[in-house]
Scaffold this motif. Structure first.
Motif, PDB file in Angstrom:
ATOM      1  N   ALA A 137       0.829  -1.205   0.000  1.00 31.75           N
ATOM      2  CA  ALA A 137       0.000   0.000   0.000  1.00 31.75           C
ATOM      3  C   ALA A 137       0.867   1.261   0.000  1.00 31.75           C
ATOM      4  O   ALA A 137       0.586   2.219  -0.736  1.00 31.75           O
ATOM      5  N   ALA A 138       1.919   1.255   0.811  1.00 35.20           N
ATOM      6  CA  ALA A 138       2.816   2.425   0.850  1.00 35.20           C
ATOM      7  C   ALA A 138       3.503   2.629  -0.494  1.00 35.20           C
ATOM      8  O   ALA A 138       3.641   3.757  -0.971  1.00 35.20           O
ATOM      9  N   LEU A 139       3.928   1.540  -1.121  1.00 38.22           N
ATOM     10  CA  LEU A 139       4.575   1.659  -2.435  1.00 38.22           C
ATOM     11  C   LEU A 139       3.584   2.136  -3.494  1.00 38.22           C
ATOM     12  O   LEU A 139       3.940   2.926  -4.372  1.00 38.22           O
ATOM     13  N   ALA A 140       2.347   1.667  -3.416  1.00 37.05           N
ATOM     14  CA  ALA A 140       1.315   2.118  -4.367  1.00 37.05           C
ATOM     15  C   ALA A 140       1.054   3.616  -4.186  1.00 37.05           C
ATOM     16  O   ALA A 140       0.958   4.359  -5.175  1.00 37.05           O
ATOM     17  N   MET A 141       0.943   4.062  -2.934  1.00 35.90           N
ATOM     18  CA  MET A 141       0.740   5.495  -2.686  1.00 35.90           C
ATOM     19  C   MET A 141       1.939   6.305  -3.149  1.00 35.90           C
ATOM     20  O   MET A 141       1.788   7.394  -3.702  1.00 35.90           O
ATOM     21  N   LEU A 142       3.138   5.760  -2.953  1.00 36.71           N
ATOM     22  CA  LEU A 142       4.352   6.436  -3.406  1.00 36.71           C
ATOM     23  C   LEU A 142       4.340   6.576  -4.927  1.00 36.71           C
ATOM     24  O   LEU A 142       4.688   7.630  -5.463  1.00 36.71           O
ATOM     25  N   ALA A 143       3.900   5.525  -5.613  1.00 35.37           N
ATOM     26  CA  ALA A 143       3.817   5.584  -7.077  1.00 35.37           C
ATOM     27  C   ALA A 143       2.831   6.662  -7.526  1.00 35.37           C
ATOM     28  O   ALA A 143       3.093   7.395  -8.481  1.00 35.37           O
ATOM     29  N   VAL A 144       1.705   6.781  -6.835  1.00 37.67           N
ATOM     30  CA  VAL A 144       0.715   7.808  -7.172  1.00 37.67           C
ATOM     31  C   VAL A 144       1.296   9.199  -6.935  1.00 37.67           C
ATOM     32  O   VAL A 144       1.150  10.097  -7.760  1.00 37.67           O
ATOM     33  N   VAL A 145       1.987   9.372  -5.809  1.00 37.72           N
ATOM     34  CA  VAL A 145       2.591  10.662  -5.499  1.00 37.72           C
ATOM     35  C   VAL A 145       3.629  11.033  -6.541  1.00 37.72           C
ATOM     36  O   VAL A 145       3.689  12.174  -7.026  1.00 37.72           O
ATOM     37  N   VAL A 146       4.448  10.062  -6.945  1.00 30.82           N
ATOM     38  CA  VAL A 146       5.467  10.330  -7.958  1.00 30.82           C
ATOM     39  C   VAL A 146       4.819  10.682  -9.294  1.00 30.82           C
ATOM     40  O   VAL A 146       5.224  11.616  -9.970  1.00 30.82           O
TER      41      VAL A 146
END
Length: 150
Positions: A137-146
């Motif tokens: 979930a954190a990596l998915a959110m990081l991808a969205v932020v990027v």
């Protein structure tokens, strides 16, 4: 000559826009480390652990940085050698009755009986799978932020 304001700006190694990346990255790394450690512990206990029955003998209040926390069951059990051991099951998940006097299955290392876990499916899920779900979930959110640049 540079002004004190220019020097302060130059000394600041990051911009505020970097903070979401750092926070999400830190969450991903920490949850991955917790999950990896839990899987390692579960493997060792599965290979060398001894099963017994424990009893919920009390509750320990767990404080959580201003959020009030919750409670964690204190489990008492007796080893095959007759040693009385108490553990606090901090990763309580589904499948654990928190009521005093409830019996729960326990898996412990005979040479280190304080290395023990409540051995229910819900507990194994909470300890081994959940940290990796948080990592994803954190990596998915990081991808969205990027991707969005926010």
């Amino acid at each position: 000559m540079r002004s004190p304001t220019d020097m302060k700006r130059a000394a600041r190694p990051y911009d505020a826009a970097v903070i979401p990346y750092l926070v999400l990255g830190l969450i991903a790394v920490l949850s991955f480390a917790i999950g990896t450690n839990s899987v390692r512990k579960a493997r060792i206990l599965r290979r060398r652990g001894v099963r017994t029955t424990g009893v919920v003998v009390g509750q320990q209040h767990m404080s959580s940085a201003g959020r009030g926390g919750g409670t964690a069951p204190i489990i008492g059990f007796v080893t095959a050698d007759g040693e009385r051991v108490r553990i606090t099951e901090t990763g309580s998940g589904p499948g654990i009755s928190l009521q005093r006097g409830s019996e729960v299955p326990v898996l412990y290392l005979p040479d280190h009986p304080h290395t023990a876990v409540v051995a229910t499916r819900g507990q194994r899920f909470a300890a081994t799978v959940l940290p990796f779900v948080v990592t994803a979930a954190a990596l998915a959110m990081l991808a969205v932020v990027v991707r969005t640049g926010h």
